[in-house]
Design a protein around this motif. Structure first.
Motif, PDB file in Angstrom:
ATOM      1  N   GLU A  47       0.870  -1.079   0.160  1.00  0.00           N
ATOM      2  CA  GLU A  47       0.015  -0.013   0.076  1.00  0.00           C
ATOM      3  C   GLU A  47       0.851   1.080   0.110  1.00  0.00           C
ATOM      4  N   GLU A  48       2.039   1.229   0.680  1.00  0.00           N
ATOM      5  CA  GLU A  48       2.885   2.175   0.744  1.00  0.00           C
ATOM      6  C   GLU A  48       4.334   1.794   1.335  1.00  0.00           C
ATOM      7  N   ARG A  79       3.491   5.624  -2.868  1.00  0.00           N
ATOM      8  CA  ARG A  79       2.195   4.835  -2.745  1.00  0.00           C
ATOM      9  C   ARG A  79       1.993   4.231  -4.232  1.00  0.00           C
TER      10      ARG A  79
END
Length: 119
Positions: free
Chosen positions: A19-20, A61
């Motif tokens: 996600e990041e 991201r």
């Protein structure tokens, strides 16, 4: 810096399952392609311009959500290899099949780390 190297790096970022990531974590993955800071910066800039990643305050991201399929896009080969990430000698290498070309070899734990299957 070659266009092929930049494209391989952009495609790697496009397929991350995180996600990041911190900038340092992204650079760790890109160092499997290049150790040149200028090329790394070009890869990140290109990925951002194409909307593949968002960058803010040292956090990356991925926006794509197009993960590598391990049966068809990550192939296993037997032989004498050196892992591109950790430098270990390996007898089974895992290679990512990206449009820009094949990227690897990686050992079993490094392929999971690079793709985001394991933190």
């Amino acid at each position: 810096m070659s266009d092929e190297t930049v494209e391989l790096g952009v495609q790697l970022l496009e397929r991350l399952e995180h996600e990041e990531l911190s900038l340092a974590e992204v650079v760790d993955r890109l160092e499997t392609i290049t150790s040149d800071p200028t090329t790394t910066r070009t890869i990140l800039d290109t990925a951002e311009k194409r909307g593949i990643v968002d960058r803010e305050d040292g956090i990356i991201r991925p926006t794509g959500g197009r993960f590598l399929r391990f049966q068809s896009e990550v192939v296993e080969k037997k032989g004498d290899f050196t892992c591109r990430r950790c430098g270990a000698s390996i007898s089974t290498g895992y290679f990512m099949r990206l449009q820009a070309g094949e990227h690897g070899p990686f050992g079993s734990s490094c392929i999971r780390k690079v793709t985001g299957r394991e933190s």
